[in-house]
Design a protein around this motif. Sequence first.
Motif, short mmCIF file in Angstrom:
data_model
loop_
_atom_site.label_atom_id
_atom_site.label_comp_id
_atom_site.label_asym_id
_atom_site.label_seq_id
_atom_site.Cartn_x
_atom_site.Cartn_y
_atom_site.Cartn_z
N HIS A 162 0.85 -1.25 -0.19
CA HIS A 162 -0.05 0.16 0.15
C HIS A 162 0.45 1.21 0.56
O HIS A 162 0.50 2.60 -0.51
CB HIS A 162 -0.90 0.34 1.53
CG HIS A 162 -1.82 -1.08 1.30
ND1 HIS A 162 -2.75 -0.99 0.06
CD2 HIS A 162 -1.98 -2.48 1.76
CE1 HIS A 162 -4.20 -2.34 -0.19
NE2 HIS A 162 -3.20 -3.10 1.32
N ALA A 205 -9.21 6.62 -5.85
CA ALA A 205 -8.79 5.29 -6.34
C ALA A 205 -9.46 4.98 -7.41
O ALA A 205 -10.58 4.62 -7.20
CB ALA A 205 -8.91 4.11 -4.65
N GLY A 237 -10.76 1.96 -7.54
CA GLY A 237 -11.71 0.73 -7.66
C GLY A 237 -13.01 2.06 -6.95
O GLY A 237 -14.07 1.49 -7.30
N GLY A 238 -12.28 2.97 -6.04
CA GLY A 238 -13.74 3.71 -6.27
C GLY A 238 -14.39 4.61 -6.90
O GLY A 238 -15.39 4.93 -6.73
N GLY A 285 -16.16 7.31 2.16
CA GLY A 285 -14.80 6.91 1.43
C GLY A 285 -14.00 8.45 1.91
O GLY A 285 -14.92 9.58 2.80
N PRO A 298 -10.98 0.72 2.03
CA PRO A 298 -12.00 1.17 1.70
C PRO A 298 -12.75 1.88 0.80
O PRO A 298 -13.32 1.96 2.01
CB PRO A 298 -11.78 -0.53 0.73
CG PRO A 298 -12.38 -0.79 2.07
CD PRO A 298 -11.73 -0.12 2.89
N GLN A 352 -16.06 2.02 0.32
CA GLN A 352 -17.68 1.49 0.63
C GLN A 352 -18.82 1.86 -0.65
O GLN A 352 -19.54 3.45 -0.23
CB GLN A 352 -17.55 1.25 2.14
CG GLN A 352 -16.63 0.69 2.61
CD GLN A 352 -16.67 0.39 4.34
OE1 GLN A 352 -18.07 1.03 4.76
NE2 GLN A 352 -15.63 0.47 4.53
#
Length: 183
Positions: free
Chosen positions: A10, A22, A24-25, A149, A170, A172
């Motif tokens: 990380h 990020a 993914g976010g 986030g 993460p 969410q």
Amino acid sequence: MRKPRHRTNHRTADKARPDCLALGGIAAAWVLAAAAAWALPDDAEQPIHIRSESAEIERQEGRIIYLGAVRVEQGTLRVNAERMVVDYDEGKVVRITATGAPARYRQELEDEAGQVEADASTIVYHTQDARIDLKGNAHLEQRGNSLHGDLILYDIVAGRVAAGAPDQGPVQTTLMPARRAEE
């Protein structure tokens, strides 16, 4: 064919990341925004009303600082905070920065689609661009869909959302499934 899984340190990933969002976010946020309705377009044209316990004008800096139970209203848009800094240029408001534990934002949506609600440690409202940055333990909710986030960027007019959580774990997302049409 399955792609191989890679483990990432990380600390290294944070240094290599081009910005603080990020991927993914961002993907999750776009799913949330896909079901979004837009905020009322005439809200941005309405006057901005601010109420607080005290205010200090810093004329040279083009800034007004409001303290204590601060509330902003502009059409259906509402922001509540403990402290608020209004930056202006040539007599026009360009940015409102609200801080609190947490600061809160709410606005009605078009076509009777309900409202969008958000809260974060800091909310920055860019009045000319009609966009809001939610920073620090940020949460955005609309029609039962929610996004958590460290950073959420919300374009009010376009109904676009991007989120990231580089330092807080993460992003969410909770998405509500489409409802079946009743026969």
